[in-house]
Design a protein around this motif. Structure first.
Motif, mmCIF file in Angstrom:
data_model
loop_
_atom_site.group_PDB
_atom_site.id
_atom_site.type_symbol
_atom_site.label_atom_id
_atom_site.label_comp_id
_atom_site.label_asym_id
_atom_site.label_seq_id
_atom_site.Cartn_x
_atom_site.Cartn_y
_atom_site.Cartn_z
ATOM 1 N N MET A 1 0.849 -1.196 0.000
ATOM 2 C CA MET A 1 0.000 0.000 0.000
ATOM 3 C C MET A 1 0.884 1.245 0.000
ATOM 4 N N ILE A 2 0.601 2.172 -0.897
ATOM 5 C CA ILE A 2 1.379 3.406 -0.973
ATOM 6 C C ILE A 2 0.882 4.375 0.094
ATOM 7 N N ASP A 3 1.826 4.923 0.868
ATOM 8 C CA ASP A 3 1.506 5.934 1.867
ATOM 9 C C ASP A 3 1.319 7.272 1.131
ATOM 10 N N LEU A 4 0.101 7.798 1.143
ATOM 11 C CA LEU A 4 -0.195 9.008 0.377
ATOM 12 C C LEU A 4 0.528 10.229 0.931
ATOM 13 N N ARG A 5 0.835 10.227 2.232
ATOM 14 C CA ARG A 5 1.589 11.357 2.797
ATOM 15 C C ARG A 5 3.008 11.378 2.230
ATOM 16 N N ARG A 6 3.620 10.221 2.124
ATOM 17 C CA ARG A 6 4.965 10.162 1.547
ATOM 18 C C ARG A 6 4.921 10.494 0.056
ATOM 19 N N LEU A 7 3.869 10.063 -0.603
ATOM 20 C CA LEU A 7 3.725 10.377 -2.015
ATOM 21 C C LEU A 7 3.612 11.888 -2.217
ATOM 22 N N LEU A 40 9.350 5.650 1.264
ATOM 23 C CA LEU A 40 8.477 5.353 0.133
ATOM 24 C C LEU A 40 9.205 4.478 -0.881
ATOM 25 N N ALA A 41 10.484 4.771 -1.113
ATOM 26 C CA ALA A 41 11.271 3.965 -2.044
ATOM 27 C C ALA A 41 11.398 2.529 -1.547
ATOM 28 N N ARG A 42 11.610 2.379 -0.233
ATOM 29 C CA ARG A 42 11.704 1.026 0.331
ATOM 30 C C ARG A 42 10.368 0.299 0.215
ATOM 31 N N ASP A 43 9.268 1.024 0.465
ATOM 32 C CA ASP A 43 7.949 0.399 0.367
ATOM 33 C C ASP A 43 7.699 -0.136 -1.039
ATOM 34 N N LEU A 44 8.186 0.608 -2.051
ATOM 35 C CA LEU A 44 7.917 0.242 -3.441
ATOM 36 C C LEU A 44 9.004 -0.632 -4.048
ATOM 37 N N GLY A 45 10.161 -0.662 -3.405
ATOM 38 C CA GLY A 45 11.265 -1.460 -3.920
ATOM 39 C C GLY A 45 11.930 -0.868 -5.143
ATOM 40 N N VAL A 46 11.903 0.462 -5.268
ATOM 41 C CA VAL A 46 12.535 1.142 -6.408
ATOM 42 C C VAL A 46 13.277 2.374 -5.891
ATOM 43 N N ASP A 47 14.244 2.842 -6.663
ATOM 44 C CA ASP A 47 14.899 4.112 -6.354
ATOM 45 C C ASP A 47 14.047 5.256 -6.903
ATOM 46 N N LEU A 48 13.867 6.298 -6.087
ATOM 47 C CA LEU A 48 13.053 7.436 -6.506
ATOM 48 C C LEU A 48 13.878 8.687 -6.778
ATOM 49 N N LEU A 49 15.036 8.795 -6.135
ATOM 50 C CA LEU A 49 15.928 9.930 -6.350
ATOM 51 C C LEU A 49 17.322 9.417 -6.645
ATOM 52 N N SER A 64 7.324 8.016 -13.377
ATOM 53 C CA SER A 64 6.152 7.185 -13.665
ATOM 54 C C SER A 64 5.179 7.206 -12.497
ATOM 55 N N LEU A 65 5.708 7.111 -11.299
ATOM 56 C CA LEU A 65 4.855 7.143 -10.106
ATOM 57 C C LEU A 65 4.101 8.456 -10.007
ATOM 58 N N LEU A 66 4.770 9.574 -10.331
ATOM 59 C CA LEU A 66 4.139 10.884 -10.211
ATOM 60 C C LEU A 66 2.987 11.046 -11.203
ATOM 61 N N ALA A 67 3.100 10.430 -12.370
ATOM 62 C CA ALA A 67 1.986 10.488 -13.319
ATOM 63 C C ALA A 67 0.737 9.886 -12.698
ATOM 64 N N HIS A 68 0.917 8.774 -11.987
ATOM 65 C CA HIS A 68 -0.220 8.169 -11.288
ATOM 66 C C HIS A 68 -0.650 9.034 -10.107
ATOM 67 N N ALA A 69 0.329 9.647 -9.415
ATOM 68 C CA ALA A 69 0.016 10.477 -8.248
ATOM 69 C C ALA A 69 -0.835 11.678 -8.635
#
Length: 301
Positions: A1-7, A40-49, A64-69
């Motif tokens: 589950m994506i944490d919307l606050r971190r997003l 958030l990166a750990r939750d998703l298993g990807v590098d974000l920065l 890609s994540l931000l397009a969905h956000a």
């Protein structure tokens, strides 16, 4: 589950350009903001920065994540509107922002009309320069902004914002009242090529419009004075210190010994209304936009 606050923290980094600026806008410390993104990166298993010079940039996964956000944010906006719907009657607070001329000529009379026609609607006006209006929209601190189109604005296709044309604001050549061009119905700017000029300060969004209009007329203006406020510009013209291009929406101090002359080619700036994506259908915003569209034609007459 994506944490919307971190997003939201990640969205802020994308909007403001740096972790430090995003943290300031969100009232976080930079380290706390960084921690939110790392988690958030750990939750998703990807590098974000990823590192870029002394700073960081978004990875392709983050983009890609931000397009969905942005799509999620628009759906939340619509969900809130649906929950607060009151049979379509405008009610509650409506927060609007705009640069000084827009507040004076458009938003203030709009607020008066709305108060008369929709007594349950409470309009709150905030003066803000154009970049700040986009920040206020992004942060959820304003619902509707009137902004000037500039090369530094988010692109019209930016999924976070809904930007729509409102009006074209022509520039007039302003000269001393006894200037040879003062009595003309319309003037070619090339006729003022050898005049001393008064131009907006370098950081003004109108400066590129002025320089571009002169360039299209075939000359580079000899700028001898700079001003931030249009009335300051008008007073400099009145003292015969130069000529200037001033937008027609700008209401100048009355009785100054100056003349406003229309220009061939109709140089102008474009004004836009802007909301968060999904926010334009809110009854209060719909009512405000209706009033703005009604005011626009007479404002530049």
């Amino acid at each position: 589950m994506i944490d919307l606050r971190r997003l939201h923290v990640l969205r802020a980094v994308a909007h403001y350009g740096t972790v430090t600026a995003a943290a300031g806008a969100l009232h976080f410390t930079p380290s706390a903001a960084s921690q939110q993104i790392r988690q958030l990166a750990r939750d998703l298993g990807v590098d974000l920065l990823e590192p870029q010079g002394r700073g960081v940039r978004l990875t392709p996964a983050a983009e890609s994540l931000l397009a969905h956000a942005d799509a999620i944010q628009a759906r939340w906006e619509q969900a809130e509107l649906d929950l607060r719907a009151d049979h379509g009657e405008p009610a509650g607070p409506l927060r609007v922002s705009g640069f000084p001329v827009a507040v004076s000529v458009l938003l203030a009379p709009m607020a008066v009309r709305l108060r008369e026609r929709h007594p349950r609607l409470a309009v709150r006006i905030q003066e803000a320069v154009v970049p700040a209006s986009f920040d206020l929209l992004f942060e959820g601190e304003t619902d509707l902004a009137v902004v000037e189109a500039t090369p530094h604005n988010p692109p019209l296709g930016d999924a976070r914002f809904d930007q729509q044309p409102l009006l074209d604001d022509p520039f007039d050549l302003v000269v001393p009242e006894d200037h040879p061009l003062a009595g003309r119905a319309r003037v070619d700017l090339a006729e003022a090529a050898h005049e001393p000029w008064i131009a907006p300060v370098p950081e003004s969004p109108c400066r590129p419009h002025v320089l571009s209009a002169c360039g299209e007329a075939g000359f580079t203006p000899d700028v001898v004075h700079h001003a931030l406020d249009w009335n300051v510009t008008a007073h400099l013209v009145a003292h015969r210190l130069g000529v200037a291009l001033i937008p027609r929406l700008a209401h100048l101090t009355p009785h100054l010994p100056i003349a406003r002359v229309h220009c061939t080619g109709d140089p102008h700036r474009k004004l836009l209304t802007c909301t968060r994506t999904g926010g334009r259908t809110r009854p209060a915003v719909v009512a405000a936009l209706e009033e703005l569209r009604d005011l626009a034609p007479t404002a530049v007459a």
